[in-house]
Design a protein around this motif. Sequence first.
Motif, PDB file in Angstrom:
ATOM      1  N   ALA A   1     -24.924   5.891 -52.027  1.00 58.83           N
ATOM      2  CA  ALA A   1     -24.237   6.105 -53.303  1.00 58.83           C
ATOM      3  C   ALA A   1     -24.401   4.910 -54.247  1.00 58.83           C
ATOM      4  O   ALA A   1     -24.323   5.077 -55.471  1.00 58.83           O
ATOM      5  N   GLU A   2     -24.642   3.735 -53.686  1.00 60.81           N
ATOM      6  CA  GLU A   2     -24.837   2.541 -54.509  1.00 60.81           C
ATOM      7  C   GLU A   2     -26.229   2.482 -55.130  1.00 60.81           C
ATOM      8  O   GLU A   2     -26.455   1.723 -56.063  1.00 60.81           O
ATOM      9  N   LEU A   3     -27.149   3.271 -54.621  1.00 57.78           N
ATOM     10  CA  LEU A   3     -28.502   3.291 -55.172  1.00 57.78           C
ATOM     11  C   LEU A   3     -28.523   4.201 -56.396  1.00 57.78           C
ATOM     12  O   LEU A   3     -27.905   5.269 -56.395  1.00 57.78           O
ATOM     13  N   THR A   4     -29.247   3.793 -57.426  1.00 54.95           N
ATOM     14  CA  THR A   4     -29.251   4.573 -58.665  1.00 54.95           C
ATOM     15  C   THR A   4     -30.580   5.276 -58.925  1.00 54.95           C
ATOM     16  O   THR A   4     -30.636   6.234 -59.686  1.00 54.95           O
ATOM     17  N   ASP A   5     -31.630   4.831 -58.298  1.00 53.63           N
ATOM     18  CA  ASP A   5     -32.959   5.381 -58.528  1.00 53.63           C
ATOM     19  C   ASP A   5     -33.235   6.501 -57.525  1.00 53.63           C
ATOM     20  O   ASP A   5     -33.210   6.281 -56.311  1.00 53.63           O
ATOM     21  N   ASP A   6     -33.509   7.701 -58.018  1.00 49.65           N
ATOM     22  CA  ASP A   6     -33.749   8.849 -57.131  1.00 49.65           C
ATOM     23  C   ASP A   6     -34.931   8.626 -56.202  1.00 49.65           C
ATOM     24  O   ASP A   6     -34.911   9.058 -55.047  1.00 49.65           O
ATOM     25  N   LEU A   7     -35.973   7.958 -56.697  1.00 49.93           N
ATOM     26  CA  LEU A   7     -37.141   7.690 -55.864  1.00 49.93           C
ATOM     27  C   LEU A   7     -36.757   6.766 -54.706  1.00 49.93           C
ATOM     28  O   LEU A   7     -37.152   7.004 -53.553  1.00 49.93           O
ATOM     29  N   GLN A   8     -35.963   5.725 -54.988  1.00 50.50           N
ATOM     30  CA  GLN A   8     -35.471   4.831 -53.933  1.00 50.50           C
ATOM     31  C   GLN A   8     -34.655   5.617 -52.910  1.00 50.50           C
ATOM     32  O   GLN A   8     -34.842   5.456 -51.702  1.00 50.50           O
ATOM     33  N   ILE A   9     -33.750   6.439 -53.407  1.00 50.32           N
ATOM     34  CA  ILE A   9     -32.882   7.214 -52.514  1.00 50.32           C
ATOM     35  C   ILE A   9     -33.716   8.081 -51.586  1.00 50.32           C
ATOM     36  O   ILE A   9     -33.497   8.109 -50.374  1.00 50.32           O
ATOM     37  N   ASN A  10     -34.699   8.775 -52.143  1.00 54.61           N
ATOM     38  CA  ASN A  10     -35.541   9.659 -51.316  1.00 54.61           C
ATOM     39  C   ASN A  10     -36.343   8.879 -50.293  1.00 54.61           C
ATOM     40  O   ASN A  10     -36.480   9.297 -49.135  1.00 54.61           O
ATOM     41  N   LYS A  11     -36.886   7.723 -50.682  1.00 58.01           N
ATOM     42  CA  LYS A  11     -37.666   6.903 -49.740  1.00 58.01           C
ATOM     43  C   LYS A  11     -36.776   6.366 -48.622  1.00 58.01           C
ATOM     44  O   LYS A  11     -37.172   6.360 -47.456  1.00 58.01           O
ATOM     45  N   VAL A  12     -35.571   5.919 -48.988  1.00 55.64           N
ATOM     46  CA  VAL A  12     -34.640   5.387 -47.993  1.00 55.64           C
ATOM     47  C   VAL A  12     -34.186   6.500 -47.041  1.00 55.64           C
ATOM     48  O   VAL A  12     -34.106   6.292 -45.829  1.00 55.64           O
ATOM     49  N   LYS A  13     -33.924   7.683 -47.564  1.00 52.15           N
ATOM     50  CA  LYS A  13     -33.546   8.819 -46.712  1.00 52.15           C
ATOM     51  C   LYS A  13     -34.681   9.176 -45.749  1.00 52.15           C
ATOM     52  O   LYS A  13     -34.445   9.498 -44.589  1.00 52.15           O
ATOM     53  N   GLU A  14     -35.903   9.110 -46.250  1.00 48.28           N
ATOM     54  CA  GLU A  14     -37.060   9.404 -45.397  1.00 48.28           C
ATOM     55  C   GLU A  14     -37.174   8.379 -44.270  1.00 48.28           C
ATOM     56  O   GLU A  14     -37.415   8.739 -43.111  1.00 48.28           O
TER      57      GLU A  14
END
Length: 192
Positions: free
Chosen positions: A24-37
Amino acid sequence: MIKAILFDCFGVLAHANLWHKFLAELTDDLQINKVKELNQQCDAGAISREDFFAGVYGVTGKHLKDVESLSGVEGLKNTQLVEYIRNLKNRNYKLGILSNIGSNWITDEFLDKEEQDLFDTFVFSFEVGVTKPSPDIYKVACEKLGLEPYEVVFTDDIEDYCIAAESIGITSIHYQNLPQLKTDLEHILNQE
């Protein structure tokens, strides 16, 4: 006839989930998707925890110590649920934990020996190489319990994971809180 109940850990047995707070602290969707992966790869045992930490640092710039804290006590134990699980064990139901996790944290740090003894099986995604919502992880859990899917109830705080369990014939309960779980589970068990 229901013979076993499977519980998720994060969001069910553990109240808080620091991983979701971190995301939730991440704001960049690309970052979020990479971290989830990266998290999914770690949970499936495809990469080590060290590679996960390094990968998250590379993607987010968060220092390893910030990410490493996610592997510590990832939330407070739902002690009231543990007591209810003890009651279910005394009623001769088989019990298990089915969790997307990249380590033995649940058995190494979270549950003490007495609490671990309440459970007949533990299915951790990193050990079986597959994560929820894949139907295969639910099949592994049923096999480890020695039961057919229709003999099992599964509870998780993520609705899509409940739907996936239902796709192979497991009865599921979307966990909201303990009173709701007790009401829904007792209703299912009393229909027997």
